[in-house]
Design a protein around this motif. Structure first.
Motif, PDB file in Angstrom:
ATOM      1  N   ALA A 114       0.966  -1.204   0.063  1.00 19.12           N
ATOM      2  CA  ALA A 114      -0.013  -0.022   0.160  1.00 19.12           C
ATOM      3  C   ALA A 114       0.948   1.337  -0.023  1.00 19.12           C
ATOM      4  CB  ALA A 114      -1.022   0.078   1.195  1.00 19.12           C
ATOM      5  N   LEU A 115       1.973   1.177   0.829  1.00 24.50           N
ATOM      6  CA  LEU A 115       2.799   2.375   0.664  1.00 24.50           C
ATOM      7  C   LEU A 115       3.595   2.485  -0.440  1.00 24.50           C
ATOM      8  CD1 LEU A 115       4.353   1.684   4.453  1.00 24.50           C
ATOM      9  CD2 LEU A 115       2.950   3.944   3.673  1.00 24.50           C
ATOM     10  N   ARG A 116       3.764   1.664  -1.182  1.00 29.22           N
ATOM     11  CA  ARG A 116       4.560   1.881  -2.518  1.00 29.22           C
ATOM     12  C   ARG A 116       3.667   2.465  -3.336  1.00 29.22           C
ATOM     13  NH1 ARG A 116       5.280  -3.534  -3.472  1.00 29.22           N
ATOM     14  NH2 ARG A 116       6.511  -3.873  -2.094  1.00 29.22           N
ATOM     15  N   HIS A 117       2.394   2.333  -3.182  1.00 23.24           N
ATOM     16  CA  HIS A 117       1.370   3.140  -4.002  1.00 23.24           C
ATOM     17  C   HIS A 117       1.228   4.357  -3.593  1.00 23.24           C
ATOM     18  CE1 HIS A 117       0.938  -1.147  -5.570  1.00 23.24           C
ATOM     19  NE2 HIS A 117       1.410  -0.397  -6.583  1.00 23.24           N
ATOM     20  N   THR A 118       1.294   4.676  -2.128  1.00 22.50           N
ATOM     21  CA  THR A 118       0.988   5.995  -1.652  1.00 22.50           C
ATOM     22  C   THR A 118       1.976   6.960  -2.346  1.00 22.50           C
ATOM     23  OG1 THR A 118       0.748   4.950   0.471  1.00 22.50           O
ATOM     24  CG2 THR A 118       0.871   7.184   0.393  1.00 22.50           C
ATOM     25  N   ASN A 119       3.147   6.509  -2.775  1.00 15.38           N
ATOM     26  CA  ASN A 119       3.759   7.565  -3.254  1.00 15.38           C
ATOM     27  C   ASN A 119       3.198   8.511  -4.354  1.00 15.38           C
ATOM     28  OD1 ASN A 119       6.234   8.849  -4.369  1.00 15.38           O
ATOM     29  ND2 ASN A 119       7.224   6.771  -4.502  1.00 15.38           N
ATOM     30  N   VAL A 120       2.960   9.736  -3.920  1.00 16.07           N
ATOM     31  CA  VAL A 120       2.313  10.860  -4.898  1.00 16.07           C
ATOM     32  C   VAL A 120       2.989  11.141  -6.005  1.00 16.07           C
ATOM     33  CG1 VAL A 120       1.189  12.192  -2.773  1.00 16.07           C
ATOM     34  CG2 VAL A 120       3.193  12.676  -3.437  1.00 16.07           C
TER      35      VAL A 120
END
Ligand code: GDP
Length: 297
Positions: A35-41
């Protein structure tokens, strides 16, 4: 032995914190990292083909940045520490709110304590019917975690890794913790770092992900890691775009190694190929000697 003495405090510059995710099996470490990997704005649509590179960075809308080691669990954490590579600034302890504090939760707490690394708690799976955040907090407290809302100084953030709730708050809490720690590095001088991942690539040969701890890596640098060495021919960031320099605590993939370094190896920049060979030969001889001694036992 090859490490330089610590830098003068006046040389230190703020850098992103480096975080390891730990916790009991099935409490959601892998889901959280995904999930964090995809949080990357600023993440481009590379999503589908993301290759495991061992570390990635999350950039927040506030401009702050956090580097996550992409290997959950304490195996990675302790293997790095055994080699003297204290890369982790902060441990994110994932605790499922429907399961509470379990064996590996306690173990993770122990590891973080031994390494003297502060914990930020992620109370996960709050979307589940059986989730009980207050009970989980009580259990944490009973295990020596002094939570902020109970008079201590450890931050706990309720999240759902699956439903992607509370992730921004979690990362901001990590940033806050990092500010308290004043995480910093000396961006000048020869590079020092650690190998966090290594693989063979059809086009580029040996690719390794490094975490720079000191100095700024540039193309053309000669690096030594364990008994491997090479000249850096190219560098990629965690989005797999080509970059020219890599500063402390930003994950970078490099190619140009002559042999495969090992995960956890310390990386050092040397001034020339000649010096790289000397260091590697010396280390190989030392290893052979140790092996001979072992054989005689
Ligand atoms: P790990 O062993 O700690 O890496 O745990 P995983 O990330 O593999 O998760 C274990 C299981 O819990 C998987 O089936 C996940 O889909 C599920 N899971 C993880 N996070 C959440 C969450 O926030 N909510 C719910 N409902 N399920 C979750």
């Amino acid at each position: 032995a090859y490490r330089r003495p610590p830098p003068d405090p006046s040389c230190l510059v703020k850098r992103p914190p480096v975080v390891t995710v730990m916790g009991h099996v099935d409490h959601g470490k892998t889901t959280l990292l995904d999930a964090l990997r995809h949080t990357n704005v600023v993440a481009s649509e590379f999503g589908g083909i993301t290759q495991h590179i061992g570390a990635f960075s999350v950039k927040l809308s506030s401009g702050n940045q956090v580097t996550f080691l992409d290997t959950p669990g304490h195996a990675a954490f302790s293997s790095m520490r055994e080699r003297g590579a204290n890369v982790t600034d902060i441990v994110v302890l994932v605790v499922a709110a429907d399961d509470g504090v379990m064996d590996q939760t306690k173990e993770s707490i122990k590891y973080a304590r031994q390494a003297n690394v502060p914990i930020v708690v992620a109370i996960n799976k709050i979307d589940r019917p059986g989730a009980d955040v207050e009970m989980t907090k009580d259990a944490l407290l009973a295990n020596g975690i002094q939570l902020e809302d109970r008079g201590g100084d450890t931050i706990a953030v309720p999240i759902s890794a699956l439903k992607r709730i509370g992730l921004e708050a979690l990362v901001e809490s990590i940033v806050l913790q990092a500010e308290l720690l004043e995480v910093s590095a000396d961006p000048k001088g020869p590079v020092e770092g650690v190998v966090v991942e290594c693989q063979a690539d059809l086009n580029r040969g040996i690719l390794s992900t490094l975490l720079i701890q000191r100095g700024t890596l540039k193309k053309g640098a000669w690096l030594v890691a364990g008994t491997a060495y090479g000249k850096i021919k190219g560098m990629l960031n965690d989005q797999r775009s080509s970059i020219e320099t890599a500063s402390p605590a930003t994950p970078v993939e490099v190619f140009g190694w002559k042999d495969m370094p090992s995960v956890g190896d310390l990386v050092l920049e040397v001034e020339s190929e000649k010096r790289a060979r000397e260091v590697v030969e010396y280390r190989q001889k030392k290893l052979e000697l140790e092996k001979m001694k072992d054989d005689l036992k």
